[in-house]
Write a protein that holds these residues in place. Structure first.
Motif, short mmCIF file in Angstrom:
data_model
loop_
_atom_site.label_atom_id
_atom_site.label_comp_id
_atom_site.label_asym_id
_atom_site.label_seq_id
_atom_site.Cartn_x
_atom_site.Cartn_y
_atom_site.Cartn_z
N VAL A 69 34.81 -35.79 -24.15
CA VAL A 69 35.82 -36.86 -24.04
C VAL A 69 35.24 -38.06 -23.31
N PHE A 70 34.51 -37.81 -22.23
CA PHE A 70 33.94 -38.90 -21.43
C PHE A 70 33.01 -39.78 -22.27
N TRP A 71 32.04 -39.17 -22.92
CA TRP A 71 31.01 -39.95 -23.62
C TRP A 71 31.54 -40.60 -24.89
N VAL A 72 32.35 -39.88 -25.65
CA VAL A 72 32.91 -40.48 -26.86
C VAL A 72 33.86 -41.62 -26.50
N LEU A 73 34.66 -41.42 -25.46
CA LEU A 73 35.60 -42.47 -25.04
C LEU A 73 34.85 -43.68 -24.52
N LEU A 74 33.79 -43.49 -23.78
CA LEU A 74 33.02 -44.61 -23.25
C LEU A 74 32.44 -45.46 -24.38
N VAL A 75 31.84 -44.81 -25.36
CA VAL A 75 31.26 -45.55 -26.49
C VAL A 75 32.35 -46.22 -27.32
N ALA A 76 33.43 -45.50 -27.58
CA ALA A 76 34.52 -46.06 -28.40
C ALA A 76 35.17 -47.26 -27.72
N ALA A 77 35.35 -47.20 -26.41
CA ALA A 77 35.98 -48.31 -25.69
C ALA A 77 35.10 -49.56 -25.75
N LEU A 78 33.80 -49.39 -25.58
CA LEU A 78 32.89 -50.54 -25.64
C LEU A 78 32.87 -51.16 -27.03
N LEU A 79 32.90 -50.31 -28.06
CA LEU A 79 32.94 -50.84 -29.43
C LEU A 79 34.27 -51.52 -29.71
N ALA A 80 35.37 -50.93 -29.24
CA ALA A 80 36.68 -51.52 -29.47
C ALA A 80 36.82 -52.87 -28.78
N ALA A 81 36.13 -53.07 -27.68
CA ALA A 81 36.20 -54.35 -26.96
C ALA A 81 35.66 -55.50 -27.78
N THR A 82 34.84 -55.19 -28.80
CA THR A 82 34.30 -56.25 -29.66
C THR A 82 35.29 -56.72 -30.70
N GLY A 83 36.39 -55.97 -30.89
CA GLY A 83 37.39 -56.33 -31.88
C GLY A 83 37.15 -55.73 -33.25
N ARG A 84 36.08 -54.98 -33.42
CA ARG A 84 35.79 -54.37 -34.72
C ARG A 84 36.68 -53.14 -34.94
N ALA A 85 37.04 -52.91 -36.20
CA ALA A 85 37.85 -51.75 -36.58
C ALA A 85 38.97 -51.52 -35.58
N PRO A 86 39.88 -52.50 -35.42
CA PRO A 86 40.88 -52.40 -34.34
C PRO A 86 41.78 -51.19 -34.44
N ARG A 87 42.09 -50.75 -35.66
CA ARG A 87 42.98 -49.58 -35.78
C ARG A 87 42.23 -48.28 -35.54
N LEU A 88 41.12 -48.09 -36.21
CA LEU A 88 40.37 -46.84 -36.07
C LEU A 88 39.91 -46.64 -34.64
N LEU A 89 39.25 -47.65 -34.08
CA LEU A 89 38.75 -47.52 -32.71
C LEU A 89 39.90 -47.53 -31.71
N GLY A 90 40.95 -48.30 -32.00
CA GLY A 90 42.09 -48.37 -31.08
C GLY A 90 42.79 -47.04 -30.93
N TRP A 91 43.07 -46.38 -32.06
CA TRP A 91 43.73 -45.08 -31.99
C TRP A 91 42.82 -44.04 -31.35
N THR A 92 41.53 -44.15 -31.60
CA THR A 92 40.58 -43.20 -30.99
C THR A 92 40.58 -43.35 -29.47
#
Length: 314
Positions: A69-92
Motif C-alpha cells: 500500500v505504501f509504495w503503490v500509493l506513493l507512486v500513484a499520488a505523485l503521478l496523479a499530481a500531474t493531472g494525468r488519468a484523473p479518474r484512474l489514478l484518482g480512484w486508486t
C-alpha cells in the motif's frame, strides 16, 4: 440548492487543488504518518478496525500488505499530481489512502483532521480533466470543491457537537486547554496560561467559532476569504501553543481559495529565465526607443538608387 452545489469554477482552480492534494498525500506517507508502517509490528489482536473496516471487511494488516500500500500509493499520488488519468489514478489514490487511514486509526486513536482530505480524494476523480491556468469554468469541478468545503466546515461543527455530547458546558468551563498545555505546550503557551481566566475565555471562543463556522457559506466573497484566513490563523495559534498542526485539514481548506491565481511553475520559469542568459528566448527582444525602426511608410523602398534626371536635349 443544485446551482449552489455545482457553482462553476475555473478548471485551473481544480487543477491546482488536485496537485496540492495529491502532493500532500505523498508527503503524508513519508513525513506525517510513516509510523503507520510500524503498527503491523504489534500483535494482530491489538488491531480493532473501525466500523467501515468491519463492514467491508478489510484484512488484518501485515507487513507485506502495508508495504505494498505504501509504495503503490506513493507512486500513484505523485503521478496523479500531474493531472494525468484523473479518474484512474484518482480512484486508486483514494482507495489506497482510505486503507492507509483505516490501518492508522484502528489501534485506539482516531484523528478527525483527515475527514476533509478523504472527502476531497473521493470527489476529485469526478471533476474530470483540468489544466493549470485554464479559465474555462466547470460545474463538475465546482461540485468537487463545494463538497470538500462542506466536509471542512462539518469538521468544525461536528467537533463542537462532540464537545457538547461528551462534556457539555463543562468542556468550556473545565481545564481542557490547561491539560493540553501541560502535556504538549510550548513556551508561548506557558505565558498565555499565566493570564487569569484566559484559557476559559479561549474555550468558550473555540466553541463559538466551531458552532458559527457554517456561516462562511452565506458571507460575501470578500468576507468569506477573510473568514477562511481567520480559520488558518486559528490553526497557526494552535500549532504555536499546543503543537497540533491539522495539516490534512488545512490542505482541504484550500478548496475555498482562488488557487488558480497561484502558479508556481510559471513563476519558477520566469525566475529561471531571468537568471540564465538566453533562457527566455521565446519572447521577442525589446528594442530601445532611440533605435526603433522608422515606420514603413517613411522608409525608402528597397532596390537600386534612383538615377539622376538627364539633361534636356535640344
Amino acid at each position: 440548492m443544485t446551482g449552489w452545489l455545482t457553482e462553476a469554477v475555473p478548471r485551473g482552480r481544480v487543477a491546482a487543488f488536485r496537485t496540492l492534494v495529491y502532493l500532500f498525500v505523498a508527503a503524508d506517507l513519508v513525513v506525517f504518518t510513516p509510523w503507520v508502517r510500524t503498527r503491523v509490528d504489534v500483535p494482530g489482536d491489538l488491531y480493532q478496525p473501525l466500523l467501515v473496516g468491519r463492514l467491508l471487511p478489510l484484512p488484518t494488516p501485515t507487513p507485506a500488505l502495508v508495504g505494498v500500500v505504501f509504495w503503490v500509493l506513493l507512486v500513484a499520488a505523485l503521478l496523479a499530481a500531474t493531472g494525468r488519468a484523473p479518474r484512474l489514478l484518482g480512484w486508486t489514490v483514494f482507495a489506497l489512502y482510505f486503507e492507509w487511514m483505516v490501518v492508522a486509526m484502528s489501534y485506539g486513536k482516531v484523528d478527525h483532521d483527515r475527514f476533509g482530505l478523504l472527502v476531497a480524494l473521493a470527489v476529485l476523480p469526478t471533476a474530470g480533466r483540468a489544466r493549470h491556468g485554464d479559465p474555462t469554468r466547470t460545474e463538475a469541478g465546482g461540485w468537487a470543491l463545494r463538497v470538500t468545503q462542506i466536509a471542512v466546515i462539518c469538521t468544525y461543527f461536528l467537533a463542537a457537537w462532540a464537545k457538547f455530547r461528551f462534556g457539555g458546558l463543562d468542556w468550556a468551563t473545565g481545564s481542557v486547554l490547561a491539560r493540553a498545555i501541560i502535556r504538549r505546550g510550548t513556551d508561548l503557551a506557558d505565558l498565555i496560561a499565566q493570564v487569569p481566566h484566559l484559557l476559559i475565555v479561549a474555550q468558550f471562543g473555540i466553541l463559538a467559532f466551531e458552532l458559527l463556522s457554517p456561516l462562511v457559506f452565506v458571507l460575501p466573497a470578500r468576507w468569506r476569504t477573510a473568514t477562511v484566513g481567520f480559520f488558518y490563523s486559528f490553526h497557526l495559534v494552535t500549532v504555536a501553543t499546543i503543537t497540533i498542526s491539522f495539516a490534512p485539514h488545512l490542505v482541504a481548506m484550500t478548496s475555498f481559495l482562488p488557487l488558480e491565481k497561484v502558479r508556481p511553475v510559471v513563476l519558477a520559469r520566469r525566475l529561471l529565465g531571468r537568471g540564465v542568459p538566453g533562457a527566455d528566448e521565446s519572447s521577442p527582444p525589446s528594442v530601445p526607443p532611440a533605435e526603433s525602426p522608422a515606420p514603413a511608410a517613411s522608409r525608402p523602398a528597397a532596390g537600386p538608387p534612383a538615377a539622376a534626371p538627364s539633361a534636356p536635349t535640344g
